[in-house]
Scaffold this motif. Structure first.
Motif, PDB file in Angstrom:
ATOM      1  N   LEU A   1     -14.910   2.804  -7.361  1.00  0.00           N
ATOM      2  CA  LEU A   1     -14.427   4.142  -7.681  1.00  0.00           C
ATOM      3  C   LEU A   1     -14.675   4.554  -9.119  1.00  0.00           C
ATOM      4  O   LEU A   1     -14.474   5.717  -9.477  1.00  0.00           O
ATOM      5  N   GLY A   2     -15.102   3.605  -9.950  1.00  0.00           N
ATOM      6  CA  GLY A   2     -15.333   3.931 -11.352  1.00  0.00           C
ATOM      7  C   GLY A   2     -14.047   4.169 -12.120  1.00  0.00           C
ATOM      8  O   GLY A   2     -14.014   5.011 -13.016  1.00  0.00           O
ATOM      9  N   VAL A   3     -12.988   3.431 -11.757  1.00  0.00           N
ATOM     10  CA  VAL A   3     -11.697   3.564 -12.426  1.00  0.00           C
ATOM     11  C   VAL A   3     -11.331   2.223 -13.060  1.00  0.00           C
ATOM     12  O   VAL A   3     -11.977   1.200 -12.825  1.00  0.00           O
ATOM     13  N   GLU A   4     -10.255   2.209 -13.871  1.00  0.00           N
ATOM     14  CA  GLU A   4      -9.878   0.985 -14.567  1.00  0.00           C
ATOM     15  C   GLU A   4      -9.163  -0.001 -13.652  1.00  0.00           C
ATOM     16  O   GLU A   4      -9.407  -1.208 -13.729  1.00  0.00           O
ATOM     17  N   THR A   5      -8.280   0.478 -12.793  1.00  0.00           N
ATOM     18  CA  THR A   5      -7.515  -0.430 -11.934  1.00  0.00           C
ATOM     19  C   THR A   5      -7.365   0.132 -10.535  1.00  0.00           C
ATOM     20  O   THR A   5      -7.378   1.341 -10.313  1.00  0.00           O
ATOM     21  N   ALA A   6      -7.204  -0.788  -9.590  1.00  0.00           N
ATOM     22  CA  ALA A   6      -6.915  -0.455  -8.203  1.00  0.00           C
ATOM     23  C   ALA A   6      -6.066  -1.587  -7.647  1.00  0.00           C
ATOM     24  O   ALA A   6      -6.327  -2.761  -7.931  1.00  0.00           O
ATOM     25  N   SER A   7      -5.059  -1.255  -6.861  1.00  0.00           N
ATOM     26  CA  SER A   7      -4.138  -2.264  -6.337  1.00  0.00           C
ATOM     27  C   SER A   7      -4.120  -2.222  -4.817  1.00  0.00           C
ATOM     28  O   SER A   7      -3.916  -1.159  -4.215  1.00  0.00           O
ATOM     29  N   SER A   8      -4.344  -3.384  -4.189  1.00  0.00           N
ATOM     30  CA  SER A   8      -4.361  -3.443  -2.736  1.00  0.00           C
ATOM     31  C   SER A   8      -2.966  -3.262  -2.170  1.00  0.00           C
ATOM     32  O   SER A   8      -1.963  -3.577  -2.810  1.00  0.00           O
ATOM     33  N   VAL A   9      -2.905  -2.763  -0.946  1.00  0.00           N
ATOM     34  CA  VAL A   9      -1.636  -2.547  -0.258  1.00  0.00           C
ATOM     35  C   VAL A   9      -1.533  -3.552   0.882  1.00  0.00           C
ATOM     36  O   VAL A   9      -2.205  -3.422   1.900  1.00  0.00           O
ATOM     37  N   SER A  10      -0.725  -4.594   0.684  1.00  0.00           N
ATOM     38  CA  SER A  10      -0.459  -5.599   1.720  1.00  0.00           C
ATOM     39  C   SER A  10      -1.730  -6.239   2.259  1.00  0.00           C
ATOM     40  O   SER A  10      -1.822  -6.549   3.446  1.00  0.00           O
ATOM     41  N   GLY A  11      -2.713  -6.420   1.391  1.00  0.00           N
ATOM     42  CA  GLY A  11      -3.942  -7.071   1.815  1.00  0.00           C
ATOM     43  C   GLY A  11      -4.755  -6.261   2.794  1.00  0.00           C
ATOM     44  O   GLY A  11      -5.657  -6.776   3.467  1.00  0.00           O
TER      45      GLY A  11
ATOM     46  N   VAL B   1      -7.027  -2.596   3.881  1.00  0.00           N
ATOM     47  CA  VAL B   1      -8.194  -1.923   3.307  1.00  0.00           C
ATOM     48  C   VAL B   1      -7.766  -0.644   2.608  1.00  0.00           C
ATOM     49  O   VAL B   1      -8.555   0.275   2.425  1.00  0.00           O
ATOM     50  N   ALA B   2      -6.502  -0.572   2.248  1.00  0.00           N
ATOM     51  CA  ALA B   2      -5.960   0.570   1.511  1.00  0.00           C
ATOM     52  C   ALA B   2      -5.638   0.134   0.088  1.00  0.00           C
ATOM     53  O   ALA B   2      -5.166  -0.982  -0.143  1.00  0.00           O
ATOM     54  N   TYR B   3      -5.876   1.030  -0.873  1.00  0.00           N
ATOM     55  CA  TYR B   3      -5.671   0.707  -2.289  1.00  0.00           C
ATOM     56  C   TYR B   3      -5.003   1.877  -2.992  1.00  0.00           C
ATOM     57  O   TYR B   3      -5.323   3.042  -2.710  1.00  0.00           O
ATOM     58  N   VAL B   4      -4.096   1.541  -3.899  1.00  0.00           N
ATOM     59  CA  VAL B   4      -3.470   2.555  -4.727  1.00  0.00           C
ATOM     60  C   VAL B   4      -4.337   2.766  -5.958  1.00  0.00           C
ATOM     61  O   VAL B   4      -4.627   1.825  -6.700  1.00  0.00           O
ATOM     62  N   VAL B   5      -4.764   4.008  -6.161  1.00  0.00           N
ATOM     63  CA  VAL B   5      -5.636   4.347  -7.279  1.00  0.00           C
ATOM     64  C   VAL B   5      -5.120   5.635  -7.919  1.00  0.00           C
ATOM     65  O   VAL B   5      -5.040   6.668  -7.249  1.00  0.00           O
ATOM     66  N   ASP B   6      -4.773   5.560  -9.183  1.00  0.00           N
ATOM     67  CA  ASP B   6      -4.292   6.737  -9.912  1.00  0.00           C
ATOM     68  C   ASP B   6      -3.162   7.451  -9.175  1.00  0.00           C
ATOM     69  O   ASP B   6      -3.117   8.685  -9.089  1.00  0.00           O
ATOM     70  N   GLY B   7      -2.275   6.671  -8.604  1.00  0.00           N
ATOM     71  CA  GLY B   7      -1.124   7.247  -7.921  1.00  0.00           C
ATOM     72  C   GLY B   7      -1.398   7.727  -6.519  1.00  0.00           C
ATOM     73  O   GLY B   7      -0.484   8.129  -5.804  1.00  0.00           O
ATOM     74  N   GLY B   8      -2.649   7.686  -6.096  1.00  0.00           N
ATOM     75  CA  GLY B   8      -3.009   8.097  -4.745  1.00  0.00           C
ATOM     76  C   GLY B   8      -3.438   6.906  -3.910  1.00  0.00           C
ATOM     77  O   GLY B   8      -3.515   5.773  -4.396  1.00  0.00           O
ATOM     78  N   LEU B   9      -3.696   7.134  -2.640  1.00  0.00           N
ATOM     79  CA  LEU B   9      -4.073   6.064  -1.720  1.00  0.00           C
ATOM     80  C   LEU B   9      -5.506   6.269  -1.237  1.00  0.00           C
ATOM     81  O   LEU B   9      -5.864   7.352  -0.773  1.00  0.00           O
ATOM     82  N   ARG B  10      -6.298   5.220  -1.363  1.00  0.00           N
ATOM     83  CA  ARG B  10      -7.670   5.219  -0.847  1.00  0.00           C
ATOM     84  C   ARG B  10      -7.756   4.208   0.284  1.00  0.00           C
ATOM     85  O   ARG B  10      -7.357   3.062   0.127  1.00  0.00           O
ATOM     86  N   ARG B  11      -8.282   4.642   1.412  1.00  0.00           N
ATOM     87  CA  ARG B  11      -8.363   3.754   2.567  1.00  0.00           C
ATOM     88  C   ARG B  11      -9.786   3.734   3.113  1.00  0.00           C
ATOM     89  O   ARG B  11     -10.432   4.774   3.213  1.00  0.00           O
TER      90      ARG B  11
END
Length: 254
Positions: A141-151, A153-163
């Motif tokens: 995504l070209g961002v600094e951080t992304a956090s997985s959600v419960s392992g 294929v969804a990730y929290v990015v900049d306060g939003g959810l990417r799946r």
């Protein structure tokens, strides 16, 4: 029934008139002449003339003599020959930023460059063993951080959810992004997260196997031809035959 009404019933407007394709017409006229000459040798001039008239009539009213000509011409004519007939080779708009690095334009809309395909395959294999990390998704995504959600294929990015559609789709995109991050240059770096996702999704459509397990894909494809030879829109869905995981779902990902 008048000659005009017969002609109207035979005519294929999608392949004639303003939509007539010059490459298709040339190919089919040449085939008609060859067929007429072949019929003349054993059967005589009248038979050859009959074949010629029927063939030219088919080309005039239908746009082609051989069934499937528009698709065959687009697929098998080399790019330089299509360009001679004024057929511009283009990529999907989303792939333009990675043209020359990952894909090259073809009559069918794009083909992976060998060096990129090899690097992509190698990165897929490495990530398949190690797993896709949060850092890998941040690179996508070209961002600094992304956090997985419960392992998932969804990730929290900049306060939003990417799946992502599936593990296979995420693996393909993460591996491609890693290669592009190394060789994509300013055009790739300048893309927003949404533009990156769209570009990687269209790159994914050029894969011929499932990144998750290496299995073959079952592709369901429909094609809507708008004009002859090069103007068409593909709607594609692809599922792995081995692990039954969906890699592409064009309608659901738009």
């Amino acid at each position: 029934m008048s000659i005009r009404s017969v002609g109207d019933r035979l005519r294929r407007p999608e392949y004639t008139g303003e939509n007539r394709c010059l490459p298709c017409t040339v190919v089919n006229v040449c085939l008609t002449v060859v067929a007429a000459a072949a019929a003349t040798v054993p059967l005589g001039p009248p038979a050859g003339l009959a074949v010629l008239l029927v063939g030219l009539g088919a080309v005039y009213f239908r746009g082609y003599l051989v069934p499937g000509t528009p698709t065959l011409t687009m697929r098998y004519f080399p790019p330089w020959l299509l360009e001679l007939f004024g057929k511009e080779l283009e990529l999907r708009e989303t792939l333009v930023p990675v043209e020359g690095v990952a894909v090259r334009a073809t009559a069918e809309g794009g083909r992976l460059i060998d060096s990129f395909a090899d690097a992509w395959d190698d990165r897929i294999e490495r990530m398949r063993d190690a797993g896709v990390s949060d850092d890998d998704v941040a690179t996508v995504l070209g961002v600094e951080t992304a956090s997985s959600v419960s392992g998932d294929v969804a990730y929290v990015v900049d306060g939003g959810l990417r799946r992502w559609l599936s593990e296979s789709a995420l693996l393909a995109d993460a591996a491609a992004a890693a290669v592009l991050d190394a060789r994509g240059g300013e055009a790739w770096e300048a893309l927003s997260p949404d533009e990156r996702v769209a570009t990687l999704r269209d790159l994914r459509k050029l894969l011929t196997y499932c990144p998750r397990c290496g299995g073959d894909l079952d592709e369901e494809e429909t094609e809507t031809v708008e004009t002859c030879c090069t103007e068409s829109e593909r709607v594609l869905m692809a599922t792995c035959l081995d692990c039954d995981v969906r890699l592409i779902e064009d309608l659901g990902e738009r």
